[in-house]
Design an enzyme around this catalytic site. Structure first.
Site, short mmCIF file in Angstrom:
data_model
loop_
_atom_site.label_atom_id
_atom_site.label_comp_id
_atom_site.label_asym_id
_atom_site.label_seq_id
_atom_site.Cartn_x
_atom_site.Cartn_y
_atom_site.Cartn_z
N ASP A 155 -18.60 30.39 -4.23
CA ASP A 155 -17.36 29.75 -4.68
C ASP A 155 -16.42 30.81 -5.25
OD1 ASP A 155 -15.37 28.25 -5.98
OD2 ASP A 155 -16.78 26.66 -6.50
N HIS B 219 -16.04 27.04 -2.16
CA HIS B 219 -15.37 25.92 -2.77
C HIS B 219 -14.85 24.95 -1.70
CE1 HIS B 219 -13.44 24.50 -6.52
NE2 HIS B 219 -12.47 24.07 -5.74
#
Length: 232
Positions: A170, A201
């Site tokens: 992420d 993400h």
């Protein structure tokens, strides 16, 4: 298909819209879908429709309504991504939690006093964690929540089942932040963490370039099982 429905604020001095999708039959539990920084866009509405098909009443409150009602942005459009990022400093997260409390109240009434789960993504993942600490919801799920490592001093207040989905690549949540989340929450019996190796993400978005199909199906299956257990 669902529709936008007004929800009273906790103070009763204003109303904001929530997208509401209902199952064909009666529902004994509700799920609140907490938006990303892109508003209650088509992807969030699709998630509500999915929960309705699974037998829940689903609410997606428009948490940006004090900035501008009905903001809808597409993360795959660079200008709209920039617009979304610019909204964050304008958004009062504490007030957003109060709006979630108001939505919990409305959703619980809609299912005759039944249980209410909350599931959020990105900003909504952070707010789901905050809600686990601060509201009377019954179960909480956060996908790729940003900045949860800075909220760990609140985790002692979590008293209901909570699940976090963490993609290890992420780009909004650093490896150090992820390490802090694991270290800070490993002793909390109410919290379950799942890592998704090499994913970024937004992997569980309903549509668009960010979605990873296999991981989204895995994470969403875990979430469905989690709510089936804890909202019964």
């Amino acid at each position: 298909m669902g529709a936008f429905t007004p929800v009273d604020t906790l103070e009763g001095d204003a109303r904001f819209d929530a997208y509401v999708a209902k199952p064909d039959g009666d529902a004994s539990a509700a799920i609140i879908v907490i938006q990303e920084i892109f508003g209650v866009n088509e992807g969030i509405r699709r998630k509500c429709e999915g929960w309705a098909k699974a037998g829940y009443v689903a609410y997606a409150p428009d948490l940006f309504w004090r900035i501008e009602p009905h903001i809808e942005l597409d993360p795959d459009v660079p200008d709209e991504m920039d617009q979304a990022l610019a909204l964050m400093p304008k958004f009062n997260q504490d007030q957003g939690i109060r709006d979630l409390e108001a939505t919990i109240k409305a959703a619980r009434a809609a299912v005759g006093g039944g249980k209410v789960g909350l599931v959020g993504y990105c900003l909504g993942g952070r707010l789901a964690f905050m809600a686990a600490c601060r509201t009377d919801g019954d179960a909480f799920v956060g996908y790729y929540g940003v900045g949860i490592d800075g909220l760990l001093d609140e985790q002692h207040a979590i008293g209901k089942p909570t699940m976090l989905h963490i993609p290890t690549a992420d780009h909004f949540v650093s490896p150090d932040a992820q390490k802090a989340m694991h270290a800070g929450l490993e002793g909390n019996a109410h919290v379950t963490l799942y890592d998704y190796e090499g994913l970024d993400h937004g992997f569980a978005t309903e549509m668009g370039q960010r979605r990873d199909e296999d991981a989204a199906v895995l994470a969403d299956g875990r979430t469905a099982d989690f709510f089936a257990e804890h909202l019964a």
